[in-house]
Design an enzyme around this catalytic site. Structure first.
Site, PDB file in Angstrom:
ATOM      1  N   GLU A 233      52.172  37.716  43.415  1.00  0.00           N
ATOM      2  CA  GLU A 233      51.286  38.733  42.865  1.00  0.00           C
ATOM      3  C   GLU A 233      50.577  39.368  44.053  1.00  0.00           C
ATOM      4  O   GLU A 233      49.741  38.730  44.694  1.00  0.00           O
ATOM      5  CB  GLU A 233      50.275  38.092  41.905  1.00  0.00           C
ATOM      6  CG  GLU A 233      49.235  39.053  41.375  1.00  0.00           C
ATOM      7  CD  GLU A 233      48.109  38.357  40.580  1.00  0.00           C
ATOM      8  OE1 GLU A 233      48.238  37.153  40.292  1.00  0.00           O
ATOM      9  OE2 GLU A 233      47.124  39.039  40.268  1.00  0.00           O
TER      10      GLU A 233
ATOM     11  N   ASP B  40      37.041  41.002  40.625  1.00  0.00           N
ATOM     12  CA  ASP B  40      37.237  40.114  41.768  1.00  0.00           C
ATOM     13  C   ASP B  40      35.938  39.541  42.301  1.00  0.00           C
ATOM     14  O   ASP B  40      34.929  40.230  42.407  1.00  0.00           O
ATOM     15  CB  ASP B  40      37.982  40.849  42.885  1.00  0.00           C
ATOM     16  CG  ASP B  40      39.457  40.999  42.539  1.00  0.00           C
ATOM     17  OD1 ASP B  40      40.062  39.985  42.145  1.00  0.00           O
ATOM     18  OD2 ASP B  40      39.984  42.117  42.638  1.00  0.00           O
TER      19      ASP B  40
END
Lengths: 421, 282
Positions: free
Chosen positions: B67, B78
């Site tokens: 990924e 994030d």
């Protein structure tokens, strides 16, 4: 105009708006949507909010005619909608109390918010104190420095202020950090978003909580002048005060609407925040709107002397109103805004927020174009207490008493000489 | 939102699992071992070449599916470790087209399917169709879209149908069963199980919410023959990989790898990958 522009309820305004968010937050957004829809149709919610505004915010806010300021605006009649007189010092409290009531209905015990200039953060900290909730305000590190007074105000009110050090360390990064907090704490936390941007239902809900500004002002101007204003103007960062005063006039086709964006050093430099003037369609913070970005879709740094307008996006309803030509959005530089700031101080005895000074500067130009006989309604969205240090440094008056008469003389001398200020 | 049915389009992911290289890889890992290990690294960190070497090292040390994250200025899902890495990549001049360079270079050296993890705006600006075509040309397998859900993703659904690219949608502990089914039906490759309410980053314990969520996904049809259920966020050790693979089809690790790469370079990330991969063989 045959359509009813006031009826737009989202999630989309034309091609703008929507909900582009992590799945983790969809349930919370659905929960708020449902609660808001229910509250909208519940007379007791409206009554509770109206009572708070009457007894706490200080609504209705008054209008003030500004004849000495108007002398510098081509002879147009200038009327100020005094959102600066609201408790906490700006229009932000309108939305904050509405959402805080909603959060209370949802059983949330913690409010989080982003803030740029600190006005929204102060309003949220205030509501948290009033409702007995805990409060965390995210503020870019750059903004905590230039709006130190508001940081202190929030702390005095019992809120925790988190200085955001990621990205550009301004308002957009404060939003990112607030979203991250919300993802982790959604169970007990309401994200009290402070502008008409973000994912649905925020743009519609925040607008609805602010539309009282225009509804009051429309009646007040009619009562004062016997007619609707020629033009209604406001500054635009995310666009909450602008949509608040525009909304009541959307279906009055003869009333011109002007939003003034922060042009920083100038829209042809790389230091500005003129999203509608210079942006392209894109997705930022959960909705599709216009935004400042590079070719790869990376958000560009914005700049404005006013922390509250220093945002590279804009609410989707404004992008739509611009696209259909119902409202006009024009850039105002830092210098133009600061000169209008000074002019209002010395002509009317009102210290405006630097954000609102962008609307004042726009009205000076607009008045000269519309000429005598025109009436311009300006949303004076906030007061300038928080900006005294910034303005004091800008004008070099921080260390000594300002010579007010000299100030005004200087402005008038400049005008006599046709100096571009 | 009411766009769900129109956005859903004619295809559902379940019929396509066998056609997806990612789906096949995960199915194979589940028959050979406890399940699949999916490793995340951002493109362009610490440099473009360095990110390619690191990704190759992941595969050489037991990562089944890559990924690759595309650095973005406003990454709301994030946590600090990945934010720091992607901000460094942006400061070093990362461009979107670097993603295709990376995919092509990695595919030339190792045989593992590669998904790109990207926020929505960069691909909107690049052009969703153009981005998909360039990804196919580079040999990429598809996209993971952290801020694009099925009900807002009509354009990407159409483009991924046209190109056959995988599309991985996220599911969260707060998702309703209706939305879980929507994600399972439209994901191809796998469905991303967000283990905990929070952003990316290592955690001491992987939330028990993950197991519950996987159970709920099974009830609406997630399996290695339809859309695999792969758990991410908070996993940082081989033990946690093994623990997750006891009930899920794959384990996704990001921040632990990014931290290893930051602190100890390619050799460090290789060591951590090998340790994580051991968790797939317990």
């Amino acid at each position: 105009m045959t359509t009813h522009l006031r009826d737009e309820q989202g999630p989309f305004f034309g091609e703008f708006g929507g909900r582009f968010m992590p799945e983790s937050l969809i349930a919370a957004l659905d929960e708020i949507s449902a609660a808001y829809d229910e509250a909208k149709n519940d007379p007791s919610f409206a009554a509770e909010l109206a009572a708070l505004h009457r007894t706490y915010t200080g609504r209705p806010s008054i209008i003030t005619e500004a004849p000495r300021f108007a002398e510098h605006a081509g002879g147009a009649r200038i009327i100020l909608k005094r959102e600066d007189l609201n408790h906490t010092g700006s229009h932000k409290i309108n939305n904050v109390l509405g959402q805080a009531l909603l959060a209370q209905r949802l059983g949330k015990t913690r409010l989080i918010a982003e803030t740029g200039a600190g006005q929204h953060g102060v309003a949220t900290a205030t509501a948290a104190a009033l409702f007995g909730m805990s409060c965390v305000v995210y503020m870019g590190e750059v903004d905590t420095e230039r709006q130190a007074l508001n940081v202190a105000r929030m702390r005095l009110l019992g809120a925790e202020v988190v200085s955001v050090t990621t990205g550009t360390r301004t308002l957009k990064d404060a939003l990112n950090e607030a979203f991250r907090d919300w993802v982790a704490n959604v169970e007990d936390t309401h994200y009290l978003l402070g502008t008409v941007a973000g994912p649905h239902p925020f743009p519609v809900m925040v607008r609805d909580f602010h539309k009282v500004i225009g509804e009051e002002a429309r009646e007040q101007v009619l009562a004062l002048t016997g007619a609707l204003p020629t033009a209604v103007v406001a500054c635009v960062g995310g666009g909450s005060n602008a949509i608040g005063i525009f909304h009541a006039f959307l279906d009055d086709p003869d009333v011109e609407l002007y939003g003034y964006e922060a042009a920083g050093d100038g829209v042809d430099t790389d230091r500005h925040a003129a999203t509608i003037s210079r942006g392209r369609p894109g997705v930022l913070h959960g909705s599709r709107s216009l935004m400042l970005q590079d070719a790869d879709g990376q958000t560009s740094d914005s700049h404005s002397i006013s922390a509250g307008l220093d945002y590279p996006g804009v609410g989707p309803e404004h992008a739509w109103l611009s696209s259909i030509g119902r409202a006009t959005y024009l850039p105002i530089t830092d210098a133009e805004a600061m000169n209008a700031f000074r002019l209002l101080c010395v002509t009317e005895g009102i210290i405006p927020a630097i954000e609102s000074a962008h609307a004042l500067a726009g009205a000076l130009d607009l008045g000269k174009r519309l000429g005598p006989g025109a009436t311009i309604l300006i949303n004076l969205s906030g007061r300038g207490d928080k900006d005294v240090e910034t303005a004091g440094r800008y004008f070099g008056v921080l260390d000594e008493a300002a010579l007010v008469a000299t100030e005004l003389d200087a402005i008038e001398a400049d005008e006599a000489e046709g100096v571009q200020r | 939102m009411t766009a769900v049915t129109s956005a859903a389009g004619p295809t559902a992911g379940s019929a396509s699992a066998a056609a997806s290289p990612v789906g096949r890889t995960i199915a194979r890992a589940n028959s050979d071992r406890a399940g699949a290990l999916i490793g995340y690294l951002p493109v362009g960190f610490p440099t473009l070449a360095g990110s390619i070497d690191a990704a190759v090292a992941l595969v050489e040390n037991g990562v089944d599916v890559l990924e690759l994250g595309l650095p973005y200025t406003d990454p709301v899902m994030d946590g600090p470790v990945i934010q720091r890495a992607t901000q460094t990549a942006l400061e070093n001049g990362f461009r979107l087209r670097d993603a295709f360079t990376a995919v092509e270079a990695i595919r030339a050296r190792v045989d593992a399917p590669i998904l790109l993890m990207t926020y929505y705006n960069p691909i909107v600006q690049y052009g969703i169709d153009r981005f998909a075509d360039d990804l196919v040309s580079a040999g990429g397998a598809g996209l993971i879209t952290p801020d694009l859900t099925v009900d807002s993703g009509a354009e990407w659904l159409a483009t991924s149908d046209r190109t056959g690219l995988d599309r991985v949608f996220l599911t969260a502990p707060t998702s309703t069963s209706e939305r879980l089914k929507l994600a399972v039906d439209h994901s191809r490759g796998f469905v991303y199980v967000v283990s905990t309410m929070g952003v990316t980053g290592a955690r001491g314990d992987v939330d028990s919410a993950a197991r519950t969520l996987v159970d709920r996904l099974r009830e609406v049809g997630a399996s290695t023959s339809t859309a695999s259920a792969c758990v991410g966020i908070g996993i940082s050790t081989g033990d946690q990989v093994a623990e997750v693979l006891a009930y899920a089809d794959g384990a996704i690790v990001g921040s632990a790898l990014v931290r290893a790469l930051s602190e100890h370079g390619v050799a460090g990330v290789a060591r951590v990958a090998a340790e994580l991969a051991a968790g797939t063989r317990r």
